[in-house]
Scaffold this motif. Sequence first.
Motif, PDB file in Angstrom:
ATOM      1  N   ASP A 186       0.824  -1.197   0.000  1.00 53.95           N
ATOM      2  CA  ASP A 186       0.000   0.000   0.000  1.00 53.95           C
ATOM      3  C   ASP A 186       0.868   1.261   0.000  1.00 53.95           C
ATOM      4  N   LEU A 187       1.952   1.244   0.757  1.00 52.97           N
ATOM      5  CA  LEU A 187       2.828   2.406   0.813  1.00 52.97           C
ATOM      6  C   LEU A 187       3.601   2.598  -0.486  1.00 52.97           C
ATOM      7  N   SER A 188       3.969   1.519  -1.163  1.00 55.37           N
ATOM      8  CA  SER A 188       4.710   1.670  -2.417  1.00 55.37           C
ATOM      9  C   SER A 188       3.845   2.340  -3.480  1.00 55.37           C
ATOM     10  N   ASP A 189       2.550   2.074  -3.476  1.00 56.31           N
ATOM     11  CA  ASP A 189       1.661   2.753  -4.407  1.00 56.31           C
ATOM     12  C   ASP A 189       1.520   4.231  -4.055  1.00 56.31           C
ATOM     13  N   PHE A 190       1.532   4.520  -2.765  1.00 55.47           N
ATOM     14  CA  PHE A 190       1.379   5.901  -2.316  1.00 55.47           C
ATOM     15  C   PHE A 190       2.572   6.759  -2.731  1.00 55.47           C
ATOM     16  N   PHE A 191       3.776   6.194  -2.648  1.00 55.74           N
ATOM     17  CA  PHE A 191       4.986   6.946  -2.942  1.00 55.74           C
ATOM     18  C   PHE A 191       5.473   6.780  -4.375  1.00 55.74           C
ATOM     19  N   ALA A 192       4.712   6.143  -5.223  1.00 51.12           N
ATOM     20  CA  ALA A 192       5.122   5.919  -6.608  1.00 51.12           C
ATOM     21  C   ALA A 192       5.137   7.243  -7.373  1.00 51.12           C
ATOM     22  N   LEU A 193       6.144   7.405  -8.219  1.00 54.48           N
ATOM     23  CA  LEU A 193       6.231   8.589  -9.065  1.00 54.48           C
ATOM     24  C   LEU A 193       5.156   8.526 -10.144  1.00 54.48           C
ATOM     25  N   PRO A 194       4.692   9.680 -10.606  1.00 48.93           N
ATOM     26  CA  PRO A 194       3.704   9.655 -11.689  1.00 48.93           C
ATOM     27  C   PRO A 194       4.348   9.079 -12.942  1.00 48.93           C
ATOM     28  N   PRO A 195       3.562   8.484 -13.813  1.00 51.81           N
ATOM     29  CA  PRO A 195       4.132   7.898 -15.039  1.00 51.81           C
ATOM     30  C   PRO A 195       4.731   8.987 -15.930  1.00 51.81           C
ATOM     31  N   PHE A 196       5.812   8.633 -16.614  1.00 54.40           N
ATOM     32  CA  PHE A 196       6.497   9.555 -17.512  1.00 54.40           C
ATOM     33  C   PHE A 196       5.693   9.687 -18.792  1.00 54.40           C
ATOM     34  N   LYS A 197       5.377  10.900 -19.171  1.00 54.58           N
ATOM     35  CA  LYS A 197       4.632  11.162 -20.407  1.00 54.58           C
ATOM     36  C   LYS A 197       5.606  11.771 -21.412  1.00 54.58           C
ATOM     37  N   ALA A 198       6.106  10.920 -22.290  1.00 57.53           N
ATOM     38  CA  ALA A 198       7.160  11.327 -23.222  1.00 57.53           C
ATOM     39  C   ALA A 198       6.715  12.453 -24.146  1.00 57.53           C
ATOM     40  N   ASP A 199       5.481  12.412 -24.613  1.00 56.49           N
ATOM     41  CA  ASP A 199       5.028  13.442 -25.545  1.00 56.49           C
ATOM     42  C   ASP A 199       4.967  14.815 -24.879  1.00 56.49           C
ATOM     43  N   GLU A 200       4.487  14.872 -23.628  1.00 56.92           N
ATOM     44  CA  GLU A 200       4.441  16.144 -22.916  1.00 56.92           C
ATOM     45  C   GLU A 200       5.848  16.619 -22.552  1.00 56.92           C
ATOM     46  N   ALA A 201       6.702  15.695 -22.169  1.00 55.13           N
ATOM     47  CA  ALA A 201       8.075  16.047 -21.812  1.00 55.13           C
ATOM     48  C   ALA A 201       8.833  16.567 -23.028  1.00 55.13           C
ATOM     49  N   LEU A 202       8.548  16.028 -24.195  1.00 55.09           N
ATOM     50  CA  LEU A 202       9.212  16.467 -25.417  1.00 55.09           C
ATOM     51  C   LEU A 202       8.862  17.916 -25.745  1.00 55.09           C
ATOM     52  N   VAL A 203       7.600  18.280 -25.561  1.00 59.15           N
ATOM     53  CA  VAL A 203       7.171  19.660 -25.809  1.00 59.15           C
ATOM     54  C   VAL A 203       7.898  20.609 -24.857  1.00 59.15           C
ATOM     55  N   THR A 204       7.967  20.237 -23.600  1.00 54.98           N
ATOM     56  CA  THR A 204       8.661  21.061 -22.608  1.00 54.98           C
ATOM     57  C   THR A 204      10.146  21.136 -22.905  1.00 54.98           C
ATOM     58  N   LEU A 205      10.742  20.022 -23.296  1.00 56.69           N
ATOM     59  CA  LEU A 205      12.165  20.002 -23.601  1.00 56.69           C
ATOM     60  C   LEU A 205      12.485  20.882 -24.808  1.00 56.69           C
ATOM     61  N   ARG A 206      11.661  20.825 -25.826  1.00 61.49           N
ATOM     62  CA  ARG A 206      11.875  21.691 -27.003  1.00 61.49           C
ATOM     63  C   ARG A 206      11.864  23.159 -26.581  1.00 61.49           C
ATOM     64  N   ARG A 207      10.932  23.517 -25.713  1.00 61.49           N
ATOM     65  CA  ARG A 207      10.842  24.890 -25.242  1.00 61.49           C
ATOM     66  C   ARG A 207      12.110  25.268 -24.462  1.00 61.49           C
ATOM     67  N   ASN A 208      12.586  24.365 -23.617  1.00 61.43           N
ATOM     68  CA  ASN A 208      13.791  24.642 -22.828  1.00 61.43           C
ATOM     69  C   ASN A 208      15.036  24.754 -23.703  1.00 61.43           C
ATOM     70  N   VAL A 209      15.126  23.923 -24.733  1.00 62.54           N
ATOM     71  CA  VAL A 209      16.282  24.001 -25.635  1.00 62.54           C
ATOM     72  C   VAL A 209      16.220  25.290 -26.454  1.00 62.54           C
ATOM     73  N   ARG A 210      15.016  25.702 -26.836  1.00 62.40           N
ATOM     74  CA  ARG A 210      14.861  26.975 -27.562  1.00 62.40           C
ATOM     75  C   ARG A 210      15.328  28.155 -26.720  1.00 62.40           C
ATOM     76  N   ASP A 211      15.210  28.037 -25.385  1.00 64.93           N
ATOM     77  CA  ASP A 211      15.629  29.107 -24.486  1.00 64.93           C
ATOM     78  C   ASP A 211      17.138  29.271 -24.430  1.00 64.93           C
ATOM     79  N   ILE A 212      17.881  28.283 -24.890  1.00 63.54           N
ATOM     80  CA  ILE A 212      19.337  28.422 -24.979  1.00 63.54           C
ATOM     81  C   ILE A 212      19.597  29.358 -26.154  1.00 63.54           C
ATOM     82  N   LYS A 213      20.035  30.551 -25.865  1.00 66.26           N
ATOM     83  CA  LYS A 213      20.078  31.635 -26.856  1.00 66.26           C
ATOM     84  C   LYS A 213      20.936  31.345 -28.078  1.00 66.26           C
ATOM     85  N   LEU A 214      21.948  30.509 -27.949  1.00 65.16           N
ATOM     86  CA  LEU A 214      22.856  30.275 -29.070  1.00 65.16           C
ATOM     87  C   LEU A 214      22.304  29.293 -30.102  1.00 65.16           C
TER      88      LEU A 214
END
Length: 111
Positions: free
Chosen positions: A4-32
Motif C-alpha cells: 500500500d505504501l509503495s503505491d502511495f509513494f510511486a512517481l507519476p508515469p512519464f509522459k514522453a510526448d508532454e516532456a518532449l514539448v517542454t524540452l523543445r521549449r527549454n532548448v529553444r531558451d538556450i540563446k545560441l
Amino acid sequence: MADDLSDFFALPPFKADEALVTLRRNVRDIKLLTEKVNGAVTTFHLRQLPVVEMNLTPGVSASGQPAMVLKQAKRPSQRPEWQTHTLASSAEVRKWLDQLKLSVKRWDDED
C-alpha cells in the motif's frame, strides 16, 4: 501494508510526448541555438551546424516504458557524429538538458 505504501509513494508515469514539448521549449531558451523543423524531426543548430536532433514521435525504452529518443552531436560540424540518448524519466530529461547547456557553452568558448 508495504504494498500500500509503495503505491502511495510511486512517481507519476512519464509522459514522453508532454516532456518532449517542454524540452523543445527549454532548448529553444538556450540563446545560441536555432530551431529548424522538418516534418517530424526538429533539429537545433549552433552557428548553422546541427547539434541536436529530436524525433517528435515518442519512442520506447529498453524496459518497455514510454521514452523520447534524442541525438546529440559530439561536436558541431556539417556531418556530426551523433550520440543517441533515450530519456525515460523527468530526471533523465533534466540531466540531459544540463549536459547540453554545458556542451553549448564549451562549444561557444572553443570558437
